[in-house]
Design a protein around this motif. Structure first.
Motif, mmCIF file in Angstrom:
data_model
loop_
_atom_site.group_PDB
_atom_site.id
_atom_site.type_symbol
_atom_site.label_atom_id
_atom_site.label_comp_id
_atom_site.label_asym_id
_atom_site.label_seq_id
_atom_site.Cartn_x
_atom_site.Cartn_y
_atom_site.Cartn_z
ATOM 1 N N PRO A 183 30.820 -65.987 3.370
ATOM 2 C CA PRO A 183 29.706 -64.984 3.022
ATOM 3 C C PRO A 183 28.479 -65.024 2.289
ATOM 4 C CG PRO A 183 31.747 -64.914 1.697
ATOM 5 C CD PRO A 183 31.981 -65.733 3.009
ATOM 6 N N ARG A 184 27.554 -64.647 2.572
ATOM 7 C CA ARG A 184 26.055 -65.167 1.907
ATOM 8 C C ARG A 184 25.616 -63.902 1.239
ATOM 9 N NH1 ARG A 184 25.457 -67.107 6.795
ATOM 10 N NH2 ARG A 184 23.649 -65.854 7.096
ATOM 11 N N ALA A 185 24.876 -64.053 0.159
ATOM 12 C CA ALA A 185 24.253 -62.761 -0.502
ATOM 13 C C ALA A 185 23.319 -62.151 0.383
ATOM 14 C CB ALA A 185 23.372 -63.325 -1.622
ATOM 15 N N GLN A 186 22.801 -62.698 1.398
ATOM 16 C CA GLN A 186 21.593 -61.751 2.068
ATOM 17 C C GLN A 186 22.387 -61.067 3.093
ATOM 18 O OE1 GLN A 186 18.771 -64.762 3.603
ATOM 19 N NE2 GLN A 186 17.681 -64.866 1.865
ATOM 20 N N MET A 187 23.596 -61.202 3.453
ATOM 21 C CA MET A 187 24.513 -60.327 4.380
ATOM 22 C C MET A 187 24.545 -58.939 3.648
ATOM 23 S SD MET A 187 26.876 -63.158 5.779
ATOM 24 C CE MET A 187 27.930 -62.206 6.937
ATOM 25 N N LEU A 188 24.324 -58.690 2.339
ATOM 26 C CA LEU A 188 24.629 -57.838 1.499
ATOM 27 C C LEU A 188 23.325 -56.724 1.687
ATOM 28 C CD1 LEU A 188 26.444 -59.152 -1.289
ATOM 29 C CD2 LEU A 188 27.563 -57.696 0.600
ATOM 30 N N SER A 189 22.441 -57.386 2.235
ATOM 31 C CA SER A 189 21.043 -56.412 2.075
ATOM 32 C C SER A 189 20.975 -55.252 2.779
ATOM 33 C CB SER A 189 19.889 -57.502 2.816
ATOM 34 O OG SER A 189 20.214 -57.583 4.308
ATOM 35 N N ASP A 190 21.804 -54.649 3.580
ATOM 36 C CA ASP A 190 21.709 -53.516 4.009
ATOM 37 C C ASP A 190 22.766 -52.485 3.180
ATOM 38 O OD1 ASP A 190 23.873 -54.696 4.997
ATOM 39 O OD2 ASP A 190 24.074 -53.522 6.593
ATOM 40 N N LEU A 191 23.107 -53.160 2.028
ATOM 41 C CA LEU A 191 23.855 -52.125 1.181
ATOM 42 C C LEU A 191 23.354 -51.876 -0.144
ATOM 43 C CD1 LEU A 191 27.208 -53.824 1.819
ATOM 44 C CD2 LEU A 191 26.601 -51.846 2.849
ATOM 45 N N THR A 192 23.500 -50.763 -0.730
ATOM 46 C CA THR A 192 23.245 -50.469 -2.081
ATOM 47 C C THR A 192 24.298 -50.963 -3.108
ATOM 48 O OG1 THR A 192 21.897 -48.685 -1.364
ATOM 49 C CG2 THR A 192 22.606 -48.624 -3.804
ATOM 50 N N LEU A 193 23.774 -51.616 -4.076
ATOM 51 C CA LEU A 193 24.529 -52.066 -5.316
ATOM 52 C C LEU A 193 24.916 -50.939 -6.147
ATOM 53 C CD1 LEU A 193 26.083 -54.249 -7.017
ATOM 54 C CD2 LEU A 193 23.799 -54.704 -8.203
ATOM 55 N N ALA A 194 26.248 -50.744 -6.279
ATOM 56 C CA ALA A 194 26.821 -49.750 -7.430
ATOM 57 C C ALA A 194 27.358 -50.434 -8.592
ATOM 58 C CB ALA A 194 28.095 -49.045 -6.556
ATOM 59 N N THR A 195 26.440 -50.147 -9.624
ATOM 60 C CA THR A 195 26.973 -50.812 -10.975
ATOM 61 C C THR A 195 26.422 -50.004 -12.244
ATOM 62 O OG1 THR A 195 26.333 -52.992 -12.101
ATOM 63 C CG2 THR A 195 24.379 -51.765 -11.021
ATOM 64 N N ARG A 214 17.698 -64.746 -7.142
ATOM 65 C CA ARG A 214 17.616 -66.099 -6.824
ATOM 66 C C ARG A 214 18.396 -66.586 -5.222
ATOM 67 N NH1 ARG A 214 18.499 -66.583 -12.361
ATOM 68 N NH2 ARG A 214 20.762 -66.953 -11.976
ATOM 69 N N HIS A 215 19.213 -65.534 -5.065
ATOM 70 C CA HIS A 215 19.893 -65.779 -3.754
ATOM 71 C C HIS A 215 19.445 -64.708 -2.695
ATOM 72 C CE1 HIS A 215 23.218 -68.515 -4.884
ATOM 73 N NE2 HIS A 215 23.005 -68.022 -6.118
ATOM 74 N N GLY A 216 17.907 -64.474 -2.693
ATOM 75 C CA GLY A 216 17.329 -63.786 -1.919
ATOM 76 C C GLY A 216 17.871 -62.011 -1.804
ATOM 77 N N LEU A 217 18.644 -61.837 -2.552
ATOM 78 C CA LEU A 217 19.181 -60.117 -2.501
ATOM 79 C C LEU A 217 18.387 -59.448 -3.743
ATOM 80 C CD1 LEU A 217 21.049 -58.185 -1.432
ATOM 81 C CD2 LEU A 217 22.719 -59.012 -2.927
ATOM 82 N N ASP A 218 17.555 -58.620 -3.197
ATOM 83 C CA ASP A 218 16.820 -57.675 -4.053
ATOM 84 C C ASP A 218 17.379 -56.171 -3.984
ATOM 85 O OD1 ASP A 218 15.321 -56.562 -6.175
ATOM 86 O OD2 ASP A 218 13.399 -56.925 -5.018
ATOM 87 N N ALA A 219 18.562 -55.928 -4.560
ATOM 88 C CA ALA A 219 19.310 -54.734 -3.990
ATOM 89 C C ALA A 219 18.778 -53.503 -4.840
ATOM 90 C CB ALA A 219 20.708 -55.008 -4.345
ATOM 91 N N SER A 220 18.722 -52.243 -3.933
ATOM 92 C CA SER A 220 18.549 -50.847 -4.455
ATOM 93 C C SER A 220 19.744 -50.587 -5.423
ATOM 94 C CB SER A 220 18.014 -49.938 -3.529
ATOM 95 O OG SER A 220 19.165 -50.011 -2.516
ATOM 96 N N LEU A 221 19.761 -49.552 -6.246
ATOM 97 C CA LEU A 221 21.000 -49.365 -7.155
ATOM 98 C C LEU A 221 21.640 -47.957 -6.943
ATOM 99 C CD1 LEU A 221 19.407 -51.204 -10.317
ATOM 100 C CD2 LEU A 221 21.058 -52.341 -8.583
ATOM 101 N N GLN A 222 22.732 -47.916 -7.121
ATOM 102 C CA GLN A 222 23.343 -46.460 -7.696
ATOM 103 C C GLN A 222 24.293 -46.793 -8.842
ATOM 104 O OE1 GLN A 222 24.978 -44.116 -4.831
ATOM 105 N NE2 GLN A 222 23.663 -44.901 -2.878
ATOM 106 N N SER A 223 24.172 -45.599 -9.607
ATOM 107 C CA SER A 223 25.082 -45.822 -10.945
ATOM 108 C C SER A 223 26.443 -45.489 -10.552
ATOM 109 C CB SER A 223 24.676 -44.563 -11.909
ATOM 110 O OG SER A 223 25.152 -44.675 -12.888
ATOM 111 N N ALA A 224 27.165 -46.397 -11.168
ATOM 112 C CA ALA A 224 28.705 -46.509 -11.096
ATOM 113 C C ALA A 224 29.489 -47.204 -12.117
ATOM 114 C CB ALA A 224 29.074 -47.037 -9.811
#
Length: 293
Positions: A183-195, A214-224
């Protein structure tokens, strides 16, 4: 304005003649010290230090007020210590932890604290809050000890070493990354980060986001905040999140070991000023080290 804190900044700058060294002695970054001292100067209507390219020197007004500032800072520390001892005798032990720690770690820490308490029948209260709220409660004498995220602003408090706790990446079970061998970080690019929300502790939040970028993942966020919140969002198939190692793997989710250094949860054990809680700190430290990265 927090007069005591800003006076503490002033005393540190006066003693070290340098903003960076003053901040390091207080366990904070330089901007809060510089900004706090400027607020104090505006509040007093006086310039306390001359800022130079190599550090800071006291003005005539600063030199005149420094002895009184030291007395106030020292007295406030003693007052907090006395109040904490009185509060502790009446209320037992009150401790807090950030919600990023899963239920199993929280339970283990609570059991360890109970075993380390000198009065086995004294009340033991556990609360979970964000880092900023926990630190505020410690300063106000509401809590005795807390596990908070690093980095954070720890002025006026006593903190132990940084402990890096393992975290897994929580992904939807049906997502392609869940069944990928590498698994690579960029494979998460279609998901929102819940944090946890940034206001819980801006420095730690920014450190996490910088590591992902730094791993090419600029995720949008949701509060969790809690693992339950994270799992519920991930199970929808639209989010990913982070979980400490003993967190439950819920239906519809998978836990992956990836981005180990970037997503590790760095924590510190922090105590109220003037409290002798060495045995309790050691008990928490031992439990947290069982899950270190």
């Amino acid at each position: 304005m927090d007069l005591i804190r800003h006076l503490r900044y002033f005393v540190a700058v006066a003693e070290h003649r340098h903003f960076g060294r003053a901040a390091a002695s207080l366990g904070v970054t330089q901007p809060p010290v510089s900004q706090g001292l400027r607020r104090l100067e505006r509040h007093l209507g006086l310039q306390l230090v001359d800022r130079t390219s190599v550090g800071a020197t006291l003005t005539e007004a600063g030199a005149a007020l420094l002895p009184r500032a030291r007395l106030i800072v020292d007295d406030s520390t003693r007052l907090l210590a006395d109040a904490a001892q009185l509060f502790g005798a009446a209320a037992g032990l009150r401790w807090g932890a950030i919600p990023e720690l899963d239920d199993e770690i929280l339970s283990r820490c609570t059991v360890a604290l109970r075993a380390a308490m000198t009065q086995s029948d004294a009340p033991l209260t556990t609360v979970t809050k964000g880092t900023t709220a926990l630190l505020d409660d410690l300063r106000r004498g509401i809590l005795d000890i807390a596990v908070v995220a690093h980095p954070s602003v720890l002025a006026d408090l006593e903190a132990g070493p940084i402990i890096a706790v393992n975290r897994n990446v929580v992904v939807p079970a049906a997502h392609r990354i869940a069944n990928t061998k590498s698994p690579r970080a960029q494979m998460l690019s279609d998901l929102t980060l819940a944090t946890t929300p940034r206001e819980d502790n801006p420095p730690a939040h920014d450190l996490l986001m910088d590591g992902l970028r730094r791993h090419g993942l600029d995720a949008s966020l949701q509060s969790a905040s809690t693992h339950r919140d994270v799992s519920a969002m991930v199970a929808t198939g639209t989010c990913f999140g982070l979980a400490t190692p003993t967190a439950t793997v819920h239906t519809g989710t998978s836990h992956l070991r990836m981005l180990v250094e970037e997503v590790a949860l760095r924590v510190r054990i922090v105590t109220a000023p003037g409290r002798d809680l060495g045995d309790l700190v050691h008990a928490l430290d031992r439990e947290l080290l069982r899950n270190r990265a």
